[in-house]
Design an enzyme around this catalytic site. Structure first.
Site, PDB file in Angstrom:
ATOM      1  N   LEU A  65     -18.102  10.715  44.528  1.00 41.88           N
ATOM      2  CA  LEU A  65     -17.698  11.620  43.421  1.00 41.88           C
ATOM      3  C   LEU A  65     -18.006  10.712  41.957  1.00 41.88           C
ATOM      4  CD1 LEU A  65     -14.674  13.091  45.187  1.00 41.88           C
ATOM      5  CD2 LEU A  65     -17.067  14.190  44.931  1.00 41.88           C
ATOM      6  N   PRO A  66     -18.053  11.631  40.929  1.00 41.07           N
ATOM      7  CA  PRO A  66     -18.224  11.351  39.525  1.00 41.07           C
ATOM      8  C   PRO A  66     -17.375  10.316  39.024  1.00 41.07           C
ATOM      9  CG  PRO A  66     -18.951  13.736  39.763  1.00 41.07           C
ATOM     10  CD  PRO A  66     -18.040  13.227  40.772  1.00 41.07           C
ATOM     11  N   THR A  94     -17.955   5.364  41.949  1.00 42.46           N
ATOM     12  CA  THR A  94     -17.648   4.213  40.904  1.00 42.46           C
ATOM     13  C   THR A  94     -16.481   4.757  40.017  1.00 42.46           C
ATOM     14  OG1 THR A  94     -19.878   3.154  40.931  1.00 42.46           O
ATOM     15  CG2 THR A  94     -18.523   2.690  39.097  1.00 42.46           C
ATOM     16  N   LYS A 169     -18.107  -3.985  41.264  1.00 40.83           N
ATOM     17  CA  LYS A 169     -18.997  -3.052  40.827  1.00 40.83           C
ATOM     18  C   LYS A 169     -19.284  -3.011  39.199  1.00 40.83           C
ATOM     19  CE  LYS A 169     -22.103   0.182  40.721  1.00 40.83           C
ATOM     20  NZ  LYS A 169     -21.988   1.647  41.463  1.00 40.83           N
ATOM     21  N   LYS A 244     -21.467   5.105  31.773  1.00 35.88           N
ATOM     22  CA  LYS A 244     -20.226   5.298  32.227  1.00 35.88           C
ATOM     23  C   LYS A 244     -19.559   3.799  32.908  1.00 35.88           C
ATOM     24  CE  LYS A 244     -18.200   6.855  36.544  1.00 35.88           C
ATOM     25  NZ  LYS A 244     -18.535   7.327  38.196  1.00 35.88           N
TER      26      LYS A 244
END
Length: 294
Positions: A65-66, A94, A169, A244
């Site tokens: 998901l975003p 992420t 990440k 992001k």
């Protein structure tokens, strides 16, 4: 065969869910996009009409998901109440480290295992099942998640306790963003100095300037392996997503009291690129913006 709920079937999630179905698992899939659901159906998944329905009775639930608040909403409004007892929750989104840790604790309180397992490898890697997963969570949670992750990736690395996957990440993509900008700058300078792009690539790819951004994801069309640069910078990893990730890395750096000037400058440049209309362009397309400044 396991019953798996898969929530989030975008460019990455769609390929990941397809690989789980290909391996013979019962994949109940959900996405807000009807087109994504239809692609999942054709790939062997069973479309569900809600995230809750996809997770109901599932032995494992995968989310892609975003942002963190999307994952929290899906977990708290559906997954926690309907997943099978002892199920493992695998979040490959992420998101920020704090949310990942909070959701892991909340899952444990419900008798569920949970890992944060963000990925590297892009859309092609998701489709081919060659992603790299960096996984945060307990030994027991990792042991439960690893067999499924191995069906979707070529490398599954246990980074540490809850939140460690997201930490890895953030660090990795801060390095990637800064390296891509430096690679673009080097190609632009080489061109201005009269070097042929292919010649410069041949030299640098075999020298100390070599990097993944140079040899695997070259930002110059017609140089090196095929990349989004060969398709007008379409597909691949959108610049808005890179921005992001850079902002997540900077937030983490601030919380850890670490100075990251290169990461900060990369975020500024990608912020300008996105604001100038490059949000959906592949992140290597920033070479166009840098070239205009010369």
């Amino acid at each position: 065969m396991a019953r798996i709920g898969f929530i989030g079937l975008g460019n990455m999630g769609g390929g990941m869910a397809a690989n789980l179905a290909k391996a013979g698992h019962d994949v109940r899939a959900f996405d807000l996009s009807d087109e994504a659901l239809e692609r999942a159906r054709k790939a062997g998944c069973l479309p569900s009409d809600s995230a809750r329905a996809a997770a109901e009775g599932a032995e494992a639930v995968v989310t892609m998901l975003p942002a963190g608040h999307h994952v929290a909403a899906v977990y708290e409004d559906g997954v926690f109440g309907v997943a099978a007892p002892g199920a493992v929750l695998i979040d490959s989104s992420t998101i920020d480290v704090a949310t990942a840790r909070r959701l892991t604790e909340a899952a444990a309180a419900k008798g569920l295992l949970a890992v944060d397992a963000p990925v590297s490898g892009g859309i092609a890697g998701a489709a081919a099942g060659t992603l790299t997963f960096m996984v945060g969570g307990s030994d027991a949670a990792f042991a439960a998640a690893e067999p499924l992750l191995s069906l979707m990736g070529k490398a599954v690395i246990h980074a540490g306790e809850a939140g460690a996957g997201q930490a890895a990440k953030a660090c990795n993509n801060m390095l990637l963003g800064a390296t891509m900008i430096a690679t673009c700058e080097a190609f632009l300078l080489a061109e201005r100095l009269g070097l042929d792009p292919q010649t410069f690539y041949d030299i640098s790819s075999a020298s100390s300037g070599q990097s993944w951004s140079m040899t695997t994801y070259c930002p110059v069309p017609g140089v090196g392996p095929e990349t989004p640069a060969d398709h007008d910078y379409q597909g691949g990893f959108a610049a808005a997503l890179m921005l992001k990730d850079l902002r997540l890395a900077l937030d983490a750096a601030s919380g850890a009291n670490v100075d990251t000037p290169m990461g900060a400058r990369a975020a500024e440049l990608y912020g300008s690129f996105v604001a100038d209309g490059g949000a959906t362009t592949d992140f290597s397309g920033i070479i166009r913006m840098l070239g205009k400044r010369g």
